[in-house]
Motif scaffolding. Structure first.
Motif, PDB file in Angstrom:
ATOM      1  N   VAL A 278       0.699  -1.702   0.132  1.00 54.89           N
ATOM      2  CA  VAL A 278       0.049   0.074   0.148  1.00 54.89           C
ATOM      3  C   VAL A 278       0.891   0.982   0.200  1.00 54.89           C
ATOM      4  CG1 VAL A 278      -0.013   0.040   1.934  1.00 54.89           C
ATOM      5  CG2 VAL A 278      -1.691   1.473   1.348  1.00 54.89           C
ATOM      6  N   GLU A 279       1.747   1.258   0.627  1.00 48.25           N
ATOM      7  CA  GLU A 279       2.570   2.028   0.724  1.00 48.25           C
ATOM      8  C   GLU A 279       3.376   2.266  -1.054  1.00 48.25           C
ATOM      9  OE1 GLU A 279       7.463   2.253   2.733  1.00 48.25           O
ATOM     10  OE2 GLU A 279       5.850   2.691   4.170  1.00 48.25           O
ATOM     11  N   MET A 280       3.647   1.700  -1.527  1.00 52.98           N
ATOM     12  CA  MET A 280       4.047   1.773  -2.779  1.00 52.98           C
ATOM     13  C   MET A 280       3.085   3.061  -3.535  1.00 52.98           C
ATOM     14  SD  MET A 280       4.887  -2.248  -4.420  1.00 52.98           S
ATOM     15  CE  MET A 280       5.373  -1.642  -5.774  1.00 52.98           C
ATOM     16  N   ILE A 281       1.916   3.311  -3.918  1.00 53.92           N
ATOM     17  CA  ILE A 281       0.751   4.341  -4.160  1.00 53.92           C
ATOM     18  C   ILE A 281       1.071   5.447  -3.220  1.00 53.92           C
ATOM     19  CG2 ILE A 281      -1.316   4.489  -5.128  1.00 53.92           C
ATOM     20  CD1 ILE A 281       0.075   2.027  -6.209  1.00 53.92           C
ATOM     21  N   VAL A 282       0.877   5.380  -1.770  1.00 56.12           N
ATOM     22  CA  VAL A 282       1.182   6.197  -1.483  1.00 56.12           C
ATOM     23  C   VAL A 282       2.501   7.691  -1.801  1.00 56.12           C
ATOM     24  CG1 VAL A 282       1.182   7.848   1.046  1.00 56.12           C
ATOM     25  CG2 VAL A 282      -0.399   5.925  -0.012  1.00 56.12           C
ATOM     26  N   VAL A 283       3.654   6.474  -1.245  1.00 54.81           N
ATOM     27  CA  VAL A 283       4.914   7.212  -1.673  1.00 54.81           C
ATOM     28  C   VAL A 283       5.535   7.558  -2.959  1.00 54.81           C
ATOM     29  CG1 VAL A 283       7.252   6.424  -1.652  1.00 54.81           C
ATOM     30  CG2 VAL A 283       6.100   5.652  -0.130  1.00 54.81           C
ATOM     31  N   VAL A 284       4.341   7.565  -4.212  1.00 54.36           N
ATOM     32  CA  VAL A 284       4.822   7.392  -5.788  1.00 54.36           C
ATOM     33  C   VAL A 284       4.191   9.410  -5.477  1.00 54.36           C
ATOM     34  CG1 VAL A 284       3.599   8.062  -7.602  1.00 54.36           C
ATOM     35  CG2 VAL A 284       4.930   5.228  -6.634  1.00 54.36           C
ATOM     36  N   ALA A 325      -4.291  10.780   3.863  1.00 55.01           N
ATOM     37  CA  ALA A 325      -5.683  10.344   4.731  1.00 55.01           C
ATOM     38  C   ALA A 325      -6.614   9.601   3.737  1.00 55.01           C
ATOM     39  CB  ALA A 325      -6.124  11.739   4.856  1.00 55.01           C
ATOM     40  N   VAL A 326      -6.530   9.801   2.486  1.00 60.60           N
ATOM     41  CA  VAL A 326      -7.960   9.483   1.382  1.00 60.60           C
ATOM     42  C   VAL A 326      -7.504   7.489   1.788  1.00 60.60           C
ATOM     43  CG1 VAL A 326      -8.571   8.798  -1.248  1.00 60.60           C
ATOM     44  CG2 VAL A 326      -8.073  10.957   0.695  1.00 60.60           C
ATOM     45  N   VAL A 327      -5.882   7.699   1.869  1.00 59.95           N
ATOM     46  CA  VAL A 327      -5.262   6.162   1.232  1.00 59.95           C
ATOM     47  C   VAL A 327      -5.762   5.181   2.201  1.00 59.95           C
ATOM     48  CG1 VAL A 327      -3.357   4.692   1.072  1.00 59.95           C
ATOM     49  CG2 VAL A 327      -3.793   6.097  -0.093  1.00 59.95           C
ATOM     50  N   ILE A 357      -3.790  -2.238   8.022  1.00 58.98           N
ATOM     51  CA  ILE A 357      -4.054  -0.750   8.612  1.00 58.98           C
ATOM     52  C   ILE A 357      -2.927  -0.087   8.992  1.00 58.98           C
ATOM     53  CG2 ILE A 357      -5.092   0.480  10.396  1.00 58.98           C
ATOM     54  CD1 ILE A 357      -7.264  -2.481   9.640  1.00 58.98           C
ATOM     55  N   MET A 358      -2.228  -0.997  10.046  1.00 60.85           N
ATOM     56  CA  MET A 358      -0.930  -0.219   9.913  1.00 60.85           C
ATOM     57  C   MET A 358       0.047   0.443   9.513  1.00 60.85           C
ATOM     58  SD  MET A 358       0.346  -2.585  13.248  1.00 60.85           S
ATOM     59  CE  MET A 358       1.218  -1.588  14.162  1.00 60.85           C
ATOM     60  N   ALA A 359      -0.252  -0.107   8.135  1.00 59.13           N
ATOM     61  CA  ALA A 359       1.313   0.528   7.452  1.00 59.13           C
ATOM     62  C   ALA A 359       0.528   1.805   6.308  1.00 59.13           C
ATOM     63  CB  ALA A 359       1.318  -0.699   6.025  1.00 59.13           C
ATOM     64  N   ALA A 360      -0.997   1.434   6.166  1.00 58.48           N
ATOM     65  CA  ALA A 360      -1.322   3.257   5.784  1.00 58.48           C
ATOM     66  C   ALA A 360      -1.236   3.922   6.657  1.00 58.48           C
ATOM     67  CB  ALA A 360      -2.589   2.453   5.699  1.00 58.48           C
ATOM     68  N   GLY A 361      -1.565   3.709   7.941  1.00 57.84           N
ATOM     69  CA  GLY A 361      -1.617   4.981   8.898  1.00 57.84           C
ATOM     70  C   GLY A 361       0.080   5.359   8.642  1.00 57.84           C
ATOM     71  N   ASN A 362       1.090   4.115   8.417  1.00 57.64           N
ATOM     72  CA  ASN A 362       2.480   4.770   8.435  1.00 57.64           C
ATOM     73  C   ASN A 362       2.862   6.248   7.319  1.00 57.64           C
ATOM     74  OD1 ASN A 362       4.894   4.634   9.561  1.00 57.64           O
ATOM     75  ND2 ASN A 362       5.454   3.634   7.940  1.00 57.64           N
ATOM     76  N   GLN A 363       1.708   6.203   6.818  1.00 56.15           N
ATOM     77  CA  GLN A 363       1.512   7.380   5.560  1.00 56.15           C
ATOM     78  C   GLN A 363       1.863   8.490   6.003  1.00 56.15           C
ATOM     79  OE1 GLN A 363       3.365   5.567   3.062  1.00 56.15           O
ATOM     80  NE2 GLN A 363       2.853   3.640   4.397  1.00 56.15           N
ATOM     81  N   PHE A 364       1.405   9.078   6.890  1.00 50.65           N
ATOM     82  CA  PHE A 364       1.219  10.334   7.646  1.00 50.65           C
ATOM     83  C   PHE A 364       2.763  10.817   7.734  1.00 50.65           C
ATOM     84  CE2 PHE A 364      -2.838   9.285   8.123  1.00 50.65           C
ATOM     85  CZ  PHE A 364      -3.557  10.135   7.571  1.00 50.65           C
ATOM     86  N   GLY A 365       3.107   9.855   8.888  1.00 54.34           N
ATOM     87  CA  GLY A 365       4.651  10.468   9.148  1.00 54.34           C
ATOM     88  C   GLY A 365       5.380  10.014   8.119  1.00 54.34           C
TER      89      GLY A 365
END
Length: 449
Positions: A278-284, A325-327, A357-365
């Motif tokens: 999931v992080e791959m999409i957000v980090v892009v 937040a959306v992700v 779910i934890m990995a998705a929450g990690n995207q804010f940091g």
């Protein structure tokens, strides 16, 4: 819309679309492999961690040139900007060639150090040796990425990402599953398809740099490149090496995390890889914003405009947190649906719900570290980011080991360690950003004032 926002969008959107297309292709690649065998996901996790460590090191080294070129543009010195670009293009190919030979012949040793089991070892080595030729075009790719970004013209990257990804997806389908008369190669087919696609994409970018050369105002001509001296390259490397070491340390930390996961069981690395997909999409998206932030804060630093500098970072940070937040909301509502893309094993899916779910929450940091970190780098202070990463790497390894080996928390302990590290560094990087002071006295030494 304020002019800097338009410029940020012009840089950010094409990079985002290009990388998003590429990441979707990588996700499809993992979906193909993960649905065949969870061990293939473990192999991919073990392979891509060290490969990306060395590849991102090469790209991070070029960040010094990006900073100096952007600051020169902001100061109105286009000649100096082209000198830095020419030197980078000419000399930034030595390290990737060395890495090609290292991964071709030294990969078994690396995977043994990582604690890869014998069951997964052959898969890892085969994938790596087929993929290794990509390093031969890595130096030019990193150099021209800098030219594209500092020229505020990243539009061709969309077509590049689309071409490369469509070729890769088609070849994955043909070579992994053995379609249209080709042999069924499975994980070897995934590696070969990716390698061929990377070279096809490189040919397209070479064409673009020739056909649309006038669009790239920081791009030097062939004569300037051939006559380029090594001194500008050394200056940019001295600035970029902090970013490269920072990136290397982050990846070393990730490798150690994979090593700890391998000590749990053969499936642990695969579960970790699935959850953080999931992080791959957000980090892009956030990474593309970070690239725009680096370029524009560099220009603002060169122009000695503190108000513009802070406005750029604030805007990028707002957009990045909105994306996170959306992700997060989507993953929190549909965790099993997301996980089912990567595996059909119901036990693995249920085991991974909390983790994704934890990995998705990690995207804010992560958003804070990428955007604010690039703002600090754009100012010229790459040393600070290196120091915080040194602390972060030690912290995440120590905490993961403590939680797994002492507290016996298993995979959960690793996720807690990773999330805590990301959040803590986001806080201290924010404090550093707020303490940055203008005016500066020298463009090339902006971060030391």
């Amino acid at each position: 819309m304020v002019e800097y926002k338009k410029k940020l969008l012009r840089i950010f959107i094409p990079i985002m679309l290009s990388n998003l297309i590429s990441q979707i292709q990588m996700l499809i690649d993992r979906i193909f492999l993960g649905r065949m065998d969870i061990l293939y996901m473990s192999a991919v996790a073990n392979v891509m961690a060290p490969l990306w460590t060395t590849m991102s090191f090469v790209f991070a080294l070029s960040m010094g040139a990006s900073i100096l070129i952007s600051q020169s543009v902001g100061a109105g010195d286009l000649k100096k900007a082209k000198e830095y670009a020419a030197s980078m293009i000419k000399f930034h190919n030595v390290i990737p060639v060395v890495l090609f030979f290292f991964w071709t012949f030294g990969s078994p040793l690396m995977f043994r150090i990582m604690g890869v089991s014998e069951t997964v070892m052959d898969l890892c080595v085969s994938y790596t040796r087929i993929y290794a030729p990509v390093f031969l075009i890595l130096g030019l790719g990193a150099s021209y990425s800098v030219v594209f970004q500092t020229s505020n013209y990243t539009k061709p990257l969309v077509a590049y990402g689309l071409i490369r990804s469509l070729v890769n997806i088609f070849l994955d389908y043909v070579l992994i599953f053995g379609k249209f008369g080709f042999p069924r190669m499975e994980i070897k087919g995934a590696a070969l398809g990716t390698t061929i696609a990377e070279f096809v994409g490189a040919v397209y970018l070479f064409y673009v740099t020739i056909a649309k050369r006038k669009k790239f105002f920081t791009s030097p001509d062939l004569k300037t490149i051939l006559q380029a001296k090594v001194v500008p390259y050394i200056r940019s490397i001295k600035l970029g090496v902090n970013s490269a070491l920072e990136d290397l340390l982050w990846n070393v930390g990730n490798l150690c995390v994979i090593r700890i996961l391998n000590s749990i069981d053969e499936q642990a690395a695969g579960i970790y890889s699935i959850a953080f997909s999931v992080e791959m999409i957000v980090v892009v998206i956030i990474g593309a914003l970070g690239a725009g932030t680096l370029t524009l804060t560099g220009e603002a630093t060169g122009a000695r405009d503190r108000k513009l500098y802070r406005s750029i970072v604030k805007t990028a940070m707002t957009w990045a947190c909105g994306t996170a937040a959306v992700v997060f909301v989507f993953i929190a509502i549909f965790p099993r649906l997301t996980l089912s893309l990567f595996t059909t094993d119901k036990a693995i899916i249920e085991m991974s719900v909390l983790f994704i779910i934890m990995a998705a929450g990690n995207q804010f940091g992560k958003a804070g570290n990428i955007i604010i970190g690039n703002g600090i780098r754009g100012f010229g202070d790459t040393r600070w980011m290196l120091l915080t990463q040194i602390f972060g790497t030690v912290e995440v390894i120590a905490l993961a080991a403590l939680f797994v080996f002492v507290f016996k928390w298993g995979i959960l302990g690793v996720f807690i360690a990773v999330i805590y590290d990301e959040a803590f560094r986001a806080v201290i990087n924010s404090i550093r950003f707020l303490r940055i002071k203008f005016p500066v006295t020298e463009v090339s030494a902006a971060g030391e004032n």
